[in-house]
Motif scaffolding. Structure first.
Motif, mmCIF file in Angstrom:
data_model
loop_
_atom_site.group_PDB
_atom_site.id
_atom_site.type_symbol
_atom_site.label_atom_id
_atom_site.label_comp_id
_atom_site.label_asym_id
_atom_site.label_seq_id
_atom_site.Cartn_x
_atom_site.Cartn_y
_atom_site.Cartn_z
ATOM 1 N N GLY A 1 0.814 -1.222 0.000
ATOM 2 C CA GLY A 1 0.000 0.000 0.000
ATOM 3 C C GLY A 1 0.842 1.263 0.000
ATOM 4 N N LEU A 2 1.982 1.221 -0.689
ATOM 5 C CA LEU A 2 2.893 2.371 -0.681
ATOM 6 C C LEU A 2 2.401 3.483 -1.604
ATOM 7 C CD1 LEU A 2 6.300 0.482 -0.851
ATOM 8 C CD2 LEU A 2 5.461 1.832 1.077
ATOM 9 N N THR A 3 2.592 4.709 -1.163
ATOM 10 C CA THR A 3 2.346 5.871 -2.021
ATOM 11 C C THR A 3 3.678 6.627 -2.120
ATOM 12 O OG1 THR A 3 1.836 7.396 -0.224
ATOM 13 C CG2 THR A 3 -0.003 6.061 -1.069
ATOM 14 N N PRO A 4 3.796 7.514 -3.110
ATOM 15 C CA PRO A 4 5.062 8.255 -3.242
ATOM 16 C C PRO A 4 5.465 8.975 -1.951
ATOM 17 C CG PRO A 4 3.775 8.524 -5.231
ATOM 18 C CD PRO A 4 2.903 7.778 -4.249
ATOM 19 N N ASP A 5 4.475 9.412 -1.171
ATOM 20 C CA ASP A 5 4.787 10.110 0.080
ATOM 21 C C ASP A 5 5.500 9.222 1.097
ATOM 22 O OD1 ASP A 5 3.696 12.403 -0.836
ATOM 23 O OD2 ASP A 5 1.749 12.152 0.176
ATOM 24 N N ALA A 61 1.326 -0.059 8.889
ATOM 25 C CA ALA A 61 0.604 -1.311 9.150
ATOM 26 C C ALA A 61 -0.869 -1.235 8.752
ATOM 27 C CB ALA A 61 0.736 -1.690 10.620
ATOM 28 N N ASP A 62 -1.450 -0.024 8.772
ATOM 29 C CA ASP A 62 -2.888 0.049 8.482
ATOM 30 C C ASP A 62 -3.211 0.067 6.979
ATOM 31 O OD1 ASP A 62 -2.014 2.565 7.918
ATOM 32 O OD2 ASP A 62 -3.179 3.585 9.497
ATOM 33 N N ARG A 63 -2.189 -0.018 6.142
ATOM 34 C CA ARG A 63 -2.441 0.038 4.693
ATOM 35 C C ARG A 63 -2.927 -1.306 4.115
ATOM 36 N NH1 ARG A 63 0.825 4.298 2.458
ATOM 37 N NH2 ARG A 63 0.050 6.184 3.490
ATOM 38 N N THR A 64 -2.152 -2.361 4.362
ATOM 39 C CA THR A 64 -2.531 -3.691 3.851
ATOM 40 C C THR A 64 -2.130 -4.748 4.884
ATOM 41 O OG1 THR A 64 -0.381 -4.108 2.817
ATOM 42 C CG2 THR A 64 -2.040 -3.007 1.443
ATOM 43 N N ASP A 65 -2.656 -5.955 4.725
ATOM 44 C CA ASP A 65 -2.274 -7.042 5.638
ATOM 45 C C ASP A 65 -0.778 -7.324 5.521
ATOM 46 O OD1 ASP A 65 -4.868 -7.146 6.382
ATOM 47 O OD2 ASP A 65 -5.265 -9.193 5.636
ATOM 48 N N ALA A 66 -0.270 -7.282 4.279
ATOM 49 C CA ALA A 66 1.155 -7.557 4.076
ATOM 50 C C ALA A 66 2.002 -6.523 4.811
ATOM 51 C CB ALA A 66 1.484 -7.556 2.585
ATOM 52 N N ALA A 67 1.560 -5.248 4.754
ATOM 53 C CA ALA A 67 2.294 -4.188 5.443
ATOM 54 C C ALA A 67 2.267 -4.434 6.946
ATOM 55 C CB ALA A 67 1.685 -2.829 5.105
ATOM 56 N N ALA A 68 1.076 -4.834 7.454
ATOM 57 C CA ALA A 68 0.936 -5.088 8.896
ATOM 58 C C ALA A 68 1.849 -6.239 9.325
ATOM 59 C CB ALA A 68 -0.515 -5.411 9.231
ATOM 60 N N LYS A 69 1.937 -7.278 8.485
ATOM 61 C CA LYS A 69 2.779 -8.424 8.821
ATOM 62 C C LYS A 69 4.264 -8.053 8.774
ATOM 63 C CE LYS A 69 -0.697 -11.814 7.667
ATOM 64 N NZ LYS A 69 -1.320 -12.635 6.634
ATOM 65 N N LEU A 70 4.620 -7.180 7.848
ATOM 66 C CA LEU A 70 6.007 -6.715 7.764
ATOM 67 C C LEU A 70 6.359 -5.899 9.011
ATOM 68 C CD1 LEU A 70 8.605 -6.469 6.097
ATOM 69 C CD2 LEU A 70 7.569 -4.556 4.869
ATOM 70 N N VAL A 71 5.465 -4.996 9.387
ATOM 71 C CA VAL A 71 5.666 -4.188 10.591
ATOM 72 C C VAL A 71 5.781 -5.099 11.812
ATOM 73 C CG1 VAL A 71 4.547 -2.523 12.144
ATOM 74 C CG2 VAL A 71 4.539 -2.108 9.666
ATOM 75 N N SER A 72 4.948 -6.126 11.826
ATOM 76 C CA SER A 72 4.956 -7.066 12.940
ATOM 77 C C SER A 72 6.311 -7.778 13.064
ATOM 78 C CB SER A 72 3.833 -8.097 12.734
ATOM 79 O OG SER A 72 3.936 -9.127 13.688
ATOM 80 N N ARG A 73 6.883 -8.150 11.926
ATOM 81 C CA ARG A 73 8.167 -8.858 11.960
ATOM 82 C C ARG A 73 9.298 -7.957 12.447
ATOM 83 N NH1 ARG A 73 9.618 -11.548 6.641
ATOM 84 N NH2 ARG A 73 11.123 -12.536 7.984
ATOM 85 N N VAL A 74 9.183 -6.667 12.176
ATOM 86 C CA VAL A 74 10.231 -5.733 12.602
ATOM 87 C C VAL A 74 10.063 -5.374 14.082
ATOM 88 C CG1 VAL A 74 11.240 -3.439 12.230
ATOM 89 C CG2 VAL A 74 10.460 -4.782 10.264
ATOM 90 N N THR A 75 8.803 -5.199 14.507
ATOM 91 C CA THR A 75 8.560 -4.676 15.859
ATOM 92 C C THR A 75 8.239 -5.755 16.887
ATOM 93 O OG1 THR A 75 6.204 -4.416 15.362
ATOM 94 C CG2 THR A 75 7.630 -2.511 14.950
ATOM 95 N N GLY A 76 7.795 -6.918 16.417
ATOM 96 C CA GLY A 76 7.387 -7.963 17.356
ATOM 97 C C GLY A 76 5.953 -7.782 17.834
ATOM 98 N N ILE A 77 5.274 -6.760 17.356
ATOM 99 C CA ILE A 77 3.871 -6.547 17.729
ATOM 100 C C ILE A 77 2.993 -7.416 16.823
ATOM 101 C CG2 ILE A 77 1.994 -4.827 17.846
ATOM 102 C CD1 ILE A 77 4.247 -2.675 18.088
ATOM 103 N N PRO A 78 2.044 -8.198 17.388
ATOM 104 C CA PRO A 78 1.174 -9.023 16.541
ATOM 105 C C PRO A 78 0.529 -8.175 15.436
ATOM 106 C CG PRO A 78 0.800 -9.535 18.845
ATOM 107 C CD PRO A 78 1.741 -8.362 18.805
ATOM 108 N N TRP A 79 0.440 -8.750 14.219
ATOM 109 C CA TRP A 79 0.096 -7.908 13.066
ATOM 110 C C TRP A 79 -1.280 -7.268 13.107
ATOM 111 C CZ3 TRP A 79 -3.598 -8.775 9.215
ATOM 112 C CH2 TRP A 79 -4.141 -10.067 9.120
ATOM 113 N N LYS A 80 -2.273 -7.999 13.672
ATOM 114 C CA LYS A 80 -3.614 -7.406 13.718
ATOM 115 C C LYS A 80 -3.631 -6.188 14.647
ATOM 116 C CE LYS A 80 -6.264 -11.309 12.132
ATOM 117 N NZ LYS A 80 -6.921 -12.560 12.475
ATOM 118 N N GLN A 81 -2.854 -6.333 15.727
ATOM 119 C CA GLN A 81 -2.749 -5.227 16.675
ATOM 120 C C GLN A 81 -2.003 -4.041 16.037
ATOM 121 O OE1 GLN A 81 -0.528 -4.820 20.641
ATOM 122 N NE2 GLN A 81 -1.626 -6.794 20.807
ATOM 123 N N ALA A 82 -0.925 -4.374 15.323
ATOM 124 C CA ALA A 82 -0.135 -3.339 14.659
ATOM 125 C C ALA A 82 -1.012 -2.581 13.671
ATOM 126 C CB ALA A 82 1.057 -3.971 13.943
#
Ligand SMILES: [Zn+2]
Ligand SMILES: [Zn+2]
Length: 356
Positions: A165-169, A197-218
């Motif tokens: 869910g990336l945008t140029p910004d 994390a709020d853009r797509t599930d894939a983004a949330a899962k990526l954020v989760s892997r970096v932060t350790g926060i469960p993806w749905k929560q992230a």
């Protein structure tokens, strides 16, 4: 090397360009010549590359079998290694009497043996054009016209943007030179991006892997991470990564400053949460988080940088026949220098003789 902060009225630093040899690069910044981080990572031997290069030569031999058979009966022309064309010589389209014949056994062997060089050159050119498309998108928000041959990579690039869910910004930086004067290297990063994390599930899962926060929560909390990324184009199928690619990204991440494009302004490096390689292939893309932490920098990149620096600066002298010189030869050199000075009219050197 330590550079103290300059007064705010003068530009922070001046970029004079990149100095390139066969496969090594140096960044010329102020009066420094900083080795490129990719050159440093490149000194690590990759066995797979040798096999790949040999395979290309074998494939070319089969593809050109009739020419190879004919060449096997033609005596070497003697010009095979001639560097008459290219830099310092004639135009590559022109022919001279020192040009390799390209038909004899020796010329055919040299051509077969250099298939990987041509291949790499072509792939580097494709890679650069794909990078340009990515950079343009990050700066202008649109896909600019591109050549048909890179269409499969551009498609994978767009798939990558869509997946997260990336945008140029979300590009805090795209294509910028990063510098580390203290440790003595520079490089060009493809970009620093925010993953939300709020853009797509894939983004949330990526954020989760970096932060350790469960993806749905992230996702619910809209957690973001900042990643330094490197685009790699790959012609083959399926993902393939090499450890030195992580070292390269580690070096970028641990640079001290980043240059704002087309200016002489250098600002402190943007802090990031991690590094990610984005491999673009005709069959898709793979975004792979890689190790870029302090430990990878200290124990992986810095020793490689030290080794590379030694190889470039001291390697030739380490094995040169001129390094360990007989005392007699040294004395003769000094006498010759004194004679030369006398004949050219320079101030004569005083040579003291032992008393007779
Ligand atoms: Zn020639
Ligand atoms: Zn020849």
């Amino acid at each position: 090397m330590t550079v103290t902060a300059e007064p705010a009225t003068t530009p922070a630093s001046v970029f004079h360009g990149v100095e390139e040899t066969d496969d090594n690069r140096w960044y010329l910044i102020d009066d420094l010549r900083l080795v490129s981080a990719s050159t440093v990572a490149g000194i690590i031997d990759k066995e797979a590359l040798k096999i790949w290069a040999a395979k290309l030569a074998a494939q070319a031999a089969f593809a050109e079998l009739p020419a190879v058979v004919i060449a096997s009966r033609i005596k070497p022309c003697g010009n095979t290694g001639s560097k008459c064309s290219g830099e310092g010589g004639h135009d590559s389209q022109e022919r001279c009497d020192r040009c390799p014949c390209l038909e004899c056994k020796a010329c055919m062997t040299a051509w077969l043996a250099s298939r990987h060089v041509d291949h790499t050159r072509r792939r580097a050119d494709e890679g650069t054009r794909v990078h340009d498309v990515a950079e343009w998108w990050a700066l202008h928000g649109e896909i600019r016209p591109y050549d048909e041959d890179i269409a499969p990579y551009v498609k994978s690039l767009l798939a990558f943007f869509a997946e997260y869910g990336l945008t140029p910004d979300d590009f805090l930086v795209s294509e910028a030179i990063v510098v580390n004067r203290e440790d003595g290297y520079a490089g060009t990063t493809d970009g620093i991006i925010i993953i939300r994390a709020d853009r797509t599930d894939a983004a949330a899962k990526l954020v989760s892997r970096v932060t350790g926060i469960p993806w749905k929560q992230a996702k619910k909390r809209g957690i973001t991470v900042v990643l330094i990324i490197d685009f790699k184009t790959r012609e083959g199928e399926g993902p393939q990564f090499y450890a030195p690619q992580a070292l390269q990204l580690t070096a970028y991440r641990h640079a001290k400053t980043i240059r704002i494009k087309n200016t002489d302004i250098e600002q402190p490096m943007i802090p990031t949460d991690g590094g990610m390689l984005v491999q673009l292939r005709p069959d898709g893309f793979t975004a792979r988080l890689v190790m870029t932490d302090e430990d990878t920098y200290r124990r992986g990149f810095l020793p490689t940088l030290a080794t590379a620096t030694w190889v470039f600066e001291h390697g030739p002298a380490a094995i040169s026949s001129r390094t360990f010189v007989l005392p007699e030869t040294l004395a003769a050199r000094r006498r010759k220098a004194a004679r030369d000075a006398a004949t050219t009219g320079d101030a004569p050197q005083t040579i003291t003789h032992p008393a007779a």
